[in-house]
Design a protein around this motif. Sequence first.
Motif, mmCIF file in Angstrom:
data_model
loop_
_atom_site.group_PDB
_atom_site.id
_atom_site.type_symbol
_atom_site.label_atom_id
_atom_site.label_comp_id
_atom_site.label_asym_id
_atom_site.label_seq_id
_atom_site.Cartn_x
_atom_site.Cartn_y
_atom_site.Cartn_z
ATOM 1 N N ALA A 193 -2.505 12.417 -12.133
ATOM 2 C CA ALA A 193 -3.433 11.676 -11.274
ATOM 3 C C ALA A 193 -2.637 10.607 -10.565
ATOM 4 C CB ALA A 193 -4.551 11.040 -12.097
ATOM 5 N N THR A 194 -2.885 10.452 -9.277
ATOM 6 C CA THR A 194 -2.133 9.478 -8.506
ATOM 7 C C THR A 194 -2.753 8.100 -8.632
ATOM 8 O OG1 THR A 194 -1.418 11.145 -6.934
ATOM 9 C CG2 THR A 194 -1.327 8.852 -6.212
ATOM 10 N N VAL A 195 -1.909 7.129 -8.974
ATOM 11 C CA VAL A 195 -2.345 5.735 -9.020
ATOM 12 C C VAL A 195 -1.408 4.938 -8.133
ATOM 13 C CG1 VAL A 195 -2.653 3.709 -10.466
ATOM 14 C CG2 VAL A 195 -3.291 5.960 -11.340
ATOM 15 N N CYS A 196 -1.942 4.322 -7.107
ATOM 16 C CA CYS A 196 -1.103 3.580 -6.177
ATOM 17 C C CYS A 196 -0.773 2.210 -6.748
ATOM 18 C CB CYS A 196 -1.808 3.434 -4.833
ATOM 19 S SG CYS A 196 -2.108 5.029 -4.028
ATOM 20 N N GLY A 197 0.300 1.668 -6.215
ATOM 21 C CA GLY A 197 0.669 0.320 -6.614
ATOM 22 C C GLY A 197 1.985 0.247 -7.347
ATOM 23 N N GLY A 198 2.639 1.400 -7.554
ATOM 24 C CA GLY A 198 3.954 1.397 -8.153
ATOM 25 C C GLY A 198 3.942 1.688 -9.624
ATOM 26 N N GLY A 199 4.947 2.487 -10.065
ATOM 27 C CA GLY A 199 5.091 2.793 -11.471
ATOM 28 C C GLY A 199 3.938 3.602 -12.011
ATOM 29 N N ALA A 207 3.809 10.427 -7.448
ATOM 30 C CA ALA A 207 5.015 11.240 -7.295
ATOM 31 C C ALA A 207 5.117 11.869 -5.912
ATOM 32 C CB ALA A 207 5.041 12.334 -8.365
ATOM 33 N N GLU A 208 4.236 11.478 -5.019
ATOM 34 C CA GLU A 208 4.227 12.087 -3.687
ATOM 35 C C GLU A 208 5.077 11.263 -2.729
ATOM 36 O OE1 GLU A 208 1.016 13.274 -0.187
ATOM 37 O OE2 GLU A 208 0.357 13.004 -2.271
ATOM 38 N N ASN A 209 6.017 11.930 -2.080
ATOM 39 C CA ASN A 209 6.876 11.245 -1.125
ATOM 40 C C ASN A 209 6.097 10.873 0.136
ATOM 41 O OD1 ASN A 209 9.143 11.499 -2.736
ATOM 42 N ND2 ASN A 209 9.757 13.439 -1.820
ATOM 43 N N GLU A 217 0.702 1.261 0.974
ATOM 44 C CA GLU A 217 1.914 0.456 1.107
ATOM 45 C C GLU A 217 3.143 1.343 1.249
ATOM 46 O OE1 GLU A 217 4.315 -3.041 -1.355
ATOM 47 O OE2 GLU A 217 2.443 -2.224 -2.101
ATOM 48 N N VAL A 218 3.864 1.180 2.346
ATOM 49 C CA VAL A 218 5.107 1.903 2.564
ATOM 50 C C VAL A 218 6.043 1.007 3.369
ATOM 51 C CG1 VAL A 218 4.252 3.029 4.661
ATOM 52 C CG2 VAL A 218 6.156 4.048 3.401
ATOM 53 N N THR A 219 7.304 0.976 2.970
ATOM 54 C CA THR A 219 8.303 0.131 3.621
ATOM 55 C C THR A 219 9.328 1.012 4.313
ATOM 56 O OG1 THR A 219 8.043 -1.556 1.912
ATOM 57 C CG2 THR A 219 10.042 -1.661 3.262
ATOM 58 N N VAL A 220 9.687 0.650 5.534
ATOM 59 C CA VAL A 220 10.653 1.430 6.307
ATOM 60 C C VAL A 220 11.917 0.593 6.507
ATOM 61 C CG1 VAL A 220 11.148 2.590 8.488
ATOM 62 C CG2 VAL A 220 8.861 2.726 7.483
ATOM 63 N N ALA A 274 5.957 3.217 -5.439
ATOM 64 C CA ALA A 274 6.389 3.920 -6.651
ATOM 65 C C ALA A 274 7.849 4.338 -6.573
ATOM 66 C CB ALA A 274 5.513 5.147 -6.878
ATOM 67 N N GLY A 275 8.503 4.018 -5.469
ATOM 68 C CA GLY A 275 9.908 4.365 -5.320
ATOM 69 C C GLY A 275 10.155 5.719 -4.693
ATOM 70 N N ASN A 276 9.096 6.446 -4.325
ATOM 71 C CA ASN A 276 9.271 7.719 -3.626
ATOM 72 C C ASN A 276 9.736 7.442 -2.205
ATOM 73 O OD1 ASN A 276 8.068 9.236 -5.853
ATOM 74 N ND2 ASN A 276 6.139 8.321 -5.175
#
Length: 555
Positions: free
Chosen positions: A61-67, A294-296, A331-334, A363-365
Amino acid sequence: MPTPDGTVRVQVHPIEVIYTAAQKDSIAAAGAADAGSLSRMVPIEPVMNVVGAPASAAASATVCGGGAGAFVGYTKSHLESFAPEAAPSVAPYPVPDDGWIRDSEVPLGFSFNFQGQTYDKVNVSSNGLLLFGAIPATGGDGYPSAGFIASVLNPNNIIALAWTDWQPNMVADPLRWETRGTAPNRKFIIQFNNVPEYNSGNRLGAISPLAGRLTAQVVLSEGSNDITIYTNEMSTNPRGLHTVTQGIENTAGTVANYDSVFNSVLNIQQARVKIMFILQNEAVRFSQISTRDAENPTITAPGDVTAGNDPGLASAVVVTGSPAANDNCVEVTVTSTRSDGKAIDAPYPIGVTTITLTATDAAGNSASASQTVTVVDIDPPVWDPTVSSVRQANATSPTGANVTLDNLVVKDNVAVTSVSCVPESGSFFPVGNSDALCTASDAAGKSSSKLFMVIVVNAHDQIGALIERVEGLNLPDGTAEPIVNQLLTAYDQTADGSSACKKVSDFMTMVQKKNSNILSGDVTYLLSEGSRILSVMGCPPAPTSVRPTVRGTTP
């Protein structure tokens, strides 16, 4: 299951409730009545055997916010490979019949997440239960009758490796545990070893042949928080009253996870919850559902850019545009990195620069895309304004001279790769005026040309120039006048070859005669000029012997 080895005996202080045989049978009968339907109690013969319940697919299950996100539950898998751990080394004593070894005496050795809560110790029931947290006030007897899961009735927050009425105090070395390995991959192993089922006929050292047996391990894994139950042997008397529960349950008693067995008599798959069954060399694992994102992300780079250089520079300031980045979480950083290592907004050099654009979520993806910036050299070379477009050389023969076109100063924003002239520098140019076209080129193939006028001076004009030079030497009248007179006559008679030749020769003779009043350097120069003029007019060479000077040399 491995045999215990290297025993470390630890005295514990168990909680124990002593029942009479009649009381034990009454509890078992009440438990059987609680089953609610005969399907949980039959068949009496034969008992059910594991035939390989299908493994659950990995859940996520996807949980946003990292880790990792909040705890959402477990997935179950039936392990095909039976590979229990080596026997633990810590052997507690005494081990009660119905009761607990309290968690204060059973440290896990690391932090373990169970049902979304973190624990570092566990209570152990002699009846095949592990319980996290406080033992309920009503549970002092270790719950000798298997119960339903999920159920709000106590006990809750449990791991039931084989929950029923066992009698560990009837055998030596019935229970062991150990923490082994190194952080962050340690394991806590607890093993029930050849523990008999309760039977009124059991005696210390003389177990009833009707009693079932339990040899099983529970392995708790650090980091992954996996719960693995290895069952080497688990059986109960098929004519007795002891049903068995195997699985895990949450704190509230509202959610449970368990495997199943096939009831060959009823031809159904049944949950391992308060039924009669046997297990042999079987393993089941409960793993927390992955809640990591885990989704890029996705990223699309702006279009490639091609631009001309800024005037006079080997670079250009370029607007590269903005990438489009998206993620299943907001949240995504470029980040942007240039192949030349410079800042994104720094001028781009002539050539191709690659920009690597990377989108990273919490999440680091990450995902990357690239953009190229091509700066084209559009500036041709530039001729230095100090370069004279008129080149003059004295003829060295009656027809002309070889002329070198030198000091051709050309600048370029990158580099001048070649300068060539037509006719080539050093070529023979005829007497009079001629054109030479010189072209400078750079690496980009840009070029710039300059037209030169090449003047090859004839004998007449060379004599005139020589007269001016002699007059400029400020020689005494007795020296300058006879020398200049020879040149003046030659100048006037240039068209008459033989007369002009004789007068130039006489000039050279006079220079040699008067050399005592002329600096030696000037003497050499004047004779050299006269000799060349003779060649231009096609005259025979004049004598060049010079008497030693007494006046000195030019500085």
